[in-house]
Design an enzyme around this catalytic site. Structure first.
Site, PDB file in Angstrom:
ATOM      1  N   GLY A  54     -34.428  17.957  13.665  1.00 51.75           N
ATOM      2  CA  GLY A  54     -35.280  18.921  14.359  1.00 51.75           C
ATOM      3  C   GLY A  54     -34.440  20.099  14.805  1.00 51.75           C
ATOM      4  N   CYS A  81     -29.690  13.283  12.017  1.00 57.53           N
ATOM      5  CA  CYS A  81     -29.409  14.583  12.645  1.00 57.53           C
ATOM      6  C   CYS A  81     -29.892  14.599  14.096  1.00 57.53           C
ATOM      7  CB  CYS A  81     -30.032  15.685  11.794  1.00 57.53           C
ATOM      8  SG  CYS A  81     -29.362  17.300  12.188  1.00 57.53           S
ATOM      9  N   TYR A  82     -30.908  15.387  14.426  1.00 53.90           N
ATOM     10  CA  TYR A  82     -31.397  15.401  15.820  1.00 53.90           C
ATOM     11  C   TYR A  82     -31.776  13.974  16.251  1.00 53.90           C
ATOM     12  CZ  TYR A  82     -34.109  16.750  19.958  1.00 53.90           C
ATOM     13  OH  TYR A  82     -34.586  16.885  21.239  1.00 53.90           O
ATOM     14  N   HIS A 172     -28.167  14.830   6.064  1.00 57.00           N
ATOM     15  CA  HIS A 172     -29.543  14.607   5.602  1.00 57.00           C
ATOM     16  C   HIS A 172     -29.557  13.849   4.280  1.00 57.00           C
ATOM     17  CE1 HIS A 172     -31.623  17.051   8.616  1.00 57.00           C
ATOM     18  NE2 HIS A 172     -30.486  17.725   8.656  1.00 57.00           N
ATOM     19  N   GLU A 174     -32.123  12.703   2.828  1.00 58.37           N
ATOM     20  CA  GLU A 174     -33.406  12.878   2.147  1.00 58.37           C
ATOM     21  C   GLU A 174     -33.411  14.047   1.171  1.00 58.37           C
ATOM     22  OE1 GLU A 174     -32.656  13.404   5.261  1.00 58.37           O
ATOM     23  OE2 GLU A 174     -33.778  15.035   6.208  1.00 58.37           O
ATOM     24  N   ASP A 230     -57.471  16.126  -6.927  1.00 56.05           N
ATOM     25  CA  ASP A 230     -57.726  15.407  -5.680  1.00 56.05           C
ATOM     26  C   ASP A 230     -59.134  14.820  -5.628  1.00 56.05           C
ATOM     27  OD1 ASP A 230     -55.424  16.829  -5.489  1.00 56.05           O
ATOM     28  OD2 ASP A 230     -56.063  18.101  -3.831  1.00 56.05           O
ATOM     29  N   LYS A 376     -49.252  14.405  -3.467  1.00 53.52           N
ATOM     30  CA  LYS A 376     -49.919  14.778  -4.724  1.00 53.52           C
ATOM     31  C   LYS A 376     -49.474  13.904  -5.903  1.00 53.52           C
ATOM     32  CE  LYS A 376     -52.325  18.297  -6.722  1.00 53.52           C
ATOM     33  NZ  LYS A 376     -53.405  19.033  -6.044  1.00 53.52           N
TER      34      LYS A 376
END
Ligand code: XMP
Length: 520
Positions: A54, A81-82, A172, A174, A230, A376
């Site tokens: 964050g 991180c945060y 990070h 990710e 969708d 998606k």
């Protein structure tokens, strides 16, 4: 109850990516704002927590705090991180404002190769390439924790309390720039939290079917179908659950691409056997749009007309003896997450978006949104598993107002036909070149310009078609696609040869921003 990970969002731009990585490991997860009501989070019975990064410092006034239930749950926690700084701050470690912001690639020096988070890494030395993006840093771990890695600017780049199964990492895992980040996340899921990789398309379909049946009971559902990914996947999934209790409404506005209305009817009615009401509203749309050239005006007319037609058809269904209680929509997870933030409202000011899902809230239906927790590409996987054809599952996004916002100026049936033919050629050639999945969106635009040309020995005075192709990750920003010249040449020569009254083709080389993807 299904195993799940709760991801608490502290405002990082990468939170959705954390969820993607967890799901890719076949473990179900949901994202919650850090201050979400505790009952909502606990209803998921999280098997572990991941705390996102964050933009704040833990010392900022009003900075997000660590909810008490996280540590009370006594389940594994990974702070990123945060998220790591919050753990340290709450457990008696020392967080210090950093002299240097560390942003970008960094070398992680692993000091405890035996740490569970670092299992299965392919390491030649004890160094690992990672991505950092932080201001504050940790100077001392909380009591009972030990440091498992450092970097030049972060003496504590990773720390662990294996006893309590608590982990913190400053980098990070990710993002793609941490090449072995996926392994680190998998280690947390499987080595630490002992998750079972059982969240698969089949299990999702099975679970959704049970939920839809339980919720709908003997009632009726209607669904507005556009032919897009969708709404198509939502309809196919609901149909699998409740068969003929689902009725789909498809409105042909006349603004669709070549052969599209026929394909929708064929796929859903004939192929999938879904009860479908197909409404031909072409004349109605053409007369409503007659002489309208202002883009916002076009959008407004199309959106409002759609709502009126949908209501009319829903009433007709009611009169036929079916009283629908539910309205199905293909809402996806990013819409759910983003509608919590202010960004969407800001984005909406540029263009008034109309889509088939955008029906007013005061319609007398309960909403049923079976994809509201899917990304998606997950929806695509489910679509394929449900037997939808590639043409629908891999369809590029297509704006609700359709070709109306790709004809600049007056919309007439002739101009629509001209654009449909040119557009089909653009898509066919990009497909033939094997580029359609790499290109985010590709289409033709009919400009209001006429230009002089020569064909055979004669002068022509014809339409100018623009070709638009973009690469993009999220459609919020986009770059014009560097299509091979040969593909552009083929597109251009086919359009001027095959589409009457077009004698010039230009290629749009604007990125977004400052342009938008659509021309109107
Ligand atoms: P722009 O033109 O704003 O488009 O760069 C971004 C993405 O949104 C699509 N788009 C729409 N989608 N209803 C929709 O459902 C709309 O009214 C609409 N207008 C634009 C556009 O095709 C691109 O993918």
């Amino acid at each position: 109850m299904r195993e799940a990970i709760a991801i608490l969002d502290f405002g990082s731009q990468y939170t959705q990516l954390i969820a993607r990585r967890v799901r890719e490991a076949n473990v179900y997860c949901e994202i919650f704002p850090w201050d979400a009501p505790v009952e909502k989070v606990l209803a998921l019975a999280p098997k572990a927590y991941i705390l996102s990064g964050g933009p704040n410092s833990v010392y900022d006034d009003g900075a997000p705090t660590l909810p008490k239930y996280v540590l009370d749950a006594r389940v594994p926690v990974l702070g990123i991180c945060y998220g790591m700084q919050l753990l340290a701050y709450n457990l008696g470690g020392k967080v210090a404002p950093s002299q240097h912001r560390e942003y970008g690639p960094a070398n992680l020096e692993i000091s405890d190769a035996g740490a569970a988070l670092f299992s299965n890494l392919q390491l030649l030395t004890s160094n690992l390439q990672v991505w950092m993006s932080h201001g504050d840093r940790l100077d001392a771990p909380p009591p009972g924790w030990h440091v498992i890695a450092r970097s030049t600017n972060s003496p504590i780049a990773a720390m662990a309390d294996p006893e309590r199964q608590l982990y913190g990492i400053q980098f990070h895992p990710e993002v793609k720039h941490t090449p072995q980040g996926t392994t680190i996340i998998r280690n947390f899921l499987f080595e630490v939290a002992k998750c079972d990789p059982s969240w698969t398309p089949d299990s999702f379909i099975e679970e959704s079917i049970a939920q839809i049946r339980a919720r709908v009971g003997g009632d009726q559902v209607i669904c507005g179908l556009s032919g897009g990914v969708d709404s198509s996947v939502a309809a196919a999934l609901i149909h699998r659950a409740i068969g003929d209790q689902l009725t789909c409404i498809f409105i042909d506005t006349g603004m669709l691409r070549k052969d599209e209305p026929e394909q929708v009817v064929e796929t859903f009615q004939q192929h999938l056997g879904i009860r479908l009401v197909a409404v031909n509203a072409v004349e109605e749309y053409l007369s409503a749009l007659d002489g309208v050239i202002d883009p916002e005006e076009k959008r407004k007319i199309i959106g409002e007309k759609f709502i009126r037609l949908f209501e009319r058809e829903a009433n007709a269904i009611k009169l036929s003896g079916i009283a629908p209680k539910f309205l199905a929509q293909g809402t996806l997870y990013p819409d759910v997450i983003e509608s919590r933030g202010p960004e969407r409202q800001a984005a909406a000011k540029i263009k008034t978006h109309h889509n088939v899902g955008g029906l007013p809230k005061d319609m007398q239906f309960e909403l049923i949104e079976p994809l509201r927790f899917l990304f998606k590409d997950e929806a695509r996987t489910i679509g394929t598993a449900l037997g939808l054809p590639d043409a629908i599952v891999w369809r590029q996004p297509f704006p609700g107002p359709g070709l109306a916002v790709r004809i600049i100026g007056d919309i007439t049936w002739e101009r629509l036909q001209t654009l449909r033919l040119a557009d089909a050629i653009v898509r066919e050639e990009i497909d033939r070149a094997g580029l359609s999945r790499a290109i985010g969106q590709s289409f033709a635009v009919l400009t209001p310009i006429r230009s002089v040309g020569v064909m055979g020995d004669g002068r022509t005075y014809g339409n100018v078609v623009a070709v638009r192709a973009v690469t993009t990750e999220d459609f919020m920003t986009a770059d014009w696609a560097r299509l091979p010249y040969d593909v552009l040449a083929k597109i251009s020569s086919r359009i001027v040869n095959e589409v009457a009254d077009v004698n010039r083709v230009v290629y749009d080389i604007s990125s977004k921003p400052p342009a938008t993807i659509e021309w109107e």
